[in-house]
Design an enzyme around this catalytic site. Structure first.
Site, short mmCIF file in Angstrom:
data_model
loop_
_atom_site.label_atom_id
_atom_site.label_comp_id
_atom_site.label_asym_id
_atom_site.label_seq_id
_atom_site.Cartn_x
_atom_site.Cartn_y
_atom_site.Cartn_z
NE ARG A 110 -4.24 -1.78 2.26
CZ ARG A 110 -3.68 -3.38 1.94
NH1 ARG A 110 -2.83 -4.89 1.94
NH2 ARG A 110 -5.07 -4.56 2.15
CG ASP A 121 -2.52 -13.63 5.61
OD1 ASP A 121 -2.93 -14.66 4.51
OD2 ASP A 121 -1.62 -12.85 5.48
NE ARG A 153 1.19 -15.30 5.00
CZ ARG A 153 2.46 -14.49 5.30
NH1 ARG A 153 3.55 -14.62 6.52
NH2 ARG A 153 1.84 -13.14 4.18
C1 S3P Z 1 -4.03 -8.73 2.76
C2 S3P Z 1 -4.95 -9.53 2.60
C3 S3P Z 1 -4.91 -10.70 2.91
C4 S3P Z 1 -4.12 -11.87 3.24
C5 S3P Z 1 -3.29 -11.74 2.13
C6 S3P Z 1 -2.98 -10.28 2.76
C7 S3P Z 1 -3.94 -7.75 2.46
O1 S3P Z 1 -6.52 -11.31 1.74
O2 S3P Z 1 -4.43 -13.43 3.21
O3 S3P Z 1 -1.57 -11.56 2.44
O4 S3P Z 1 -2.63 -7.48 1.76
O5 S3P Z 1 -4.63 -6.64 1.79
P1 S3P Z 1 -7.30 -11.56 1.01
O6 S3P Z 1 -7.94 -9.94 1.11
O7 S3P Z 1 -7.46 -12.39 0.35
O8 S3P Z 1 -8.20 -12.64 2.18
#
Ligand code: S3P
Length: 414
Positions: free
Chosen positions: A12, A300, A373
């Site tokens: 981000r 995660d 992971r």
């Molecule tokens: C993330 C959101 C999650 C997470 C991923 C990172 C993010 O995924 O599992 O590792 O940075 O917004 P989902 O939005 O598919 O749950």
């Protein structure tokens, strides 16, 4: 010890720096394969992103209207966050682009992001299985109120970013609260983001300020070393300066419930996120139950928690975690098959898994299924005295934690 910068915040920080007006400085950015994917796509869209391996990455933002159509496919590698968030940005910018990725990413579901973007007026084409390649044709978008069926920060963020870049109002309702970094970071850059329970909305304002970011340590990376220490496979460890955003530290809460000693240092505010150190030490561990409401805050970390559960007394049962089937691998299947291959007692549920712990030695070879992971979680289990675990492709750790194996070698007890 320290762990690398937070992956979610790093993605981000780069995207919002590219879209901001003026210069943004990012310190502590994660330099890993997934973040390289985001940087590569932003460069293909015209942003000037310097190499990521310096202590401070400085980005001159192009502003919300500054991106241009790419000359070639946008290769997102292994990274779902890059694909879904950047699809929102491309749609909002009215651009035409085709997203591709590796075999693992190409198999992952993209309808969840295509449907809301289409409802805003973009055209999105997916491969027949609903995954990549995905072609996005943006255009003048309209506002949207969206009720997401899945608890996904990526879907929520894609819609918010599409609204931001197209300057139209959007409102997203989630079935359960997911990580809120996009909201916090947009707010810190002057955007009007409102949260009301499980609903979050963006109110147009046509500007995004540049902002400096100090990326905290990644609690998802820290979880591996919290697990190592909880298992007594290292000295008690203090992991410095990680994000302790409550939507990210469900695994630390679970480790404590399993009996591990988990304490936090004083927290400080850093760019809208709380940052603190966490200290973890061993104790007799017992199995726990993890249900749907807890899952988004530890999604995660479930591979690691399942590996810890294999050494805890009694049964650990995880339900409401069907999202695990559509991560970098089908993690329910991969965790259970690998635990069994090592001689542990585990079984699949449609939406979760059951692990029955023991202290017999676990030995064998783990298949990573192109999933960072899975590689790292079983690396931790392999570091427990008496276990002997070979990981077929340890290099996948570079997706989120390039120095993982060095750090593990340094901290595991010999
Ligand atoms: C993330 C959101 C999650 C997470 C991923 C990172 C993010 O995924 O599992 O590792 O940075 O917004 P989902 O939005 O598919 O749950």
């Amino acid at each position: 010890m320290r762990v690398p910068g937070d992956k979610s915040i790093s993605h981000r920080a780069l995207m919002l720096a590219a879209l901001g007006s003026g210069r943004s400085r990012i310190r502590g950015l994660l330099c890993s394969a997934d973040i390289e994917s985001t940087a590569g796509v932003l460069r293909a869209l015209g942003a000037i992103i310097p190499p990521l391996d310096s202590a401070e990455v400085v980005v001159e933002g192009l502003g919300l209207r500054g991106l241009r159509a790419p000359a070639a496919d946008l290769d997102c590698g292994n990274s779902g966050t890059s694909t879904r968030l950047l699809a929102g940005i491309v749609a909002g910018a009215g651009l035409h682009a085709r997203f591709t990725g590796d075999a693992s990413l190409s198999a992952r579901p993209m309808r969840r992001v295509a449907r809301p973007l289409e409802a805003m007026g973009a055209r999105v084409e997916l491969a027949e299985h609903g995954g990549l390649p995905m072609t996005v044709r943006g255009g003048p978008l309209r506002g949207l109120t969206w009720h997401s069926e899945v608890a996904s920060a990526q879907v929520k963020s894609a819609i918010l970013l599409a609204g931001l870049v197209a300057d139209v109002p959007v409102e997203v309702h989630e079935p359960a609260a997911t990580r809120d970094h996009t909201e916090r970071m947009l707010r810190a850059r002057g955007a009007d983001i409102r949260t009301d329970g499980l609903a979050v909305s963006f109110v147009p304002g046509a500007r995004l300020d540049a902002a400096d970011t100090e990326v905290p340590g990644d609690p998802s990376s820290a979880a591996f070393f919290a697990g190592l220490a909880a298992l007594g496979a290292s000295e008690p460890l203090t992991i410095e300066a990680i994000s302790v955003n409550p939507l990210r530290i469900g695994a630390l809460r679970v480790l404590r419930r399993m009996g591990a000693r988990v304490t936090y240092g004083a927290s400080a505010e850093q760019g809208g996120e709380s940052v603190a150190s966490v200290t973890v030490g061993p104790s007799a561990l017992r199995g726990v139950t993890i249900t749907a409401d807890e899952v988004p805050a530890l999604i995660d970390e479930l591979p690691l928690l399942a590996c810890v559960a294999a050494r805890a007394e009694g049964e650990t049962r995880v339900t409401g975690a069907e999202e695990l089937r559509v991560k970098e691998s089908d993690r329910i299947r991969a965790i259970v098959a690998n635990l069994r291959a090592l001689g542990a007692d585990a079984e699949e549920l449609p939406d979760g898994l059951v692990v029955r712990g023991s202290d017999r030695p676990l030995r064998g070879t783990v298949r990573t299924h192109a999933d960072h992971r899975i590689a790292m979680a079983f690396g931790v289990l392999g570091a427990v005295a008496g276990n002997d675990v070979t990981i077929d492709d340890p290099s996948y750790a570079s997706v989120s934690y390039p120095t993982f194996w060095d750090d593990l070698a340094r901290h595991r007890q010999r």
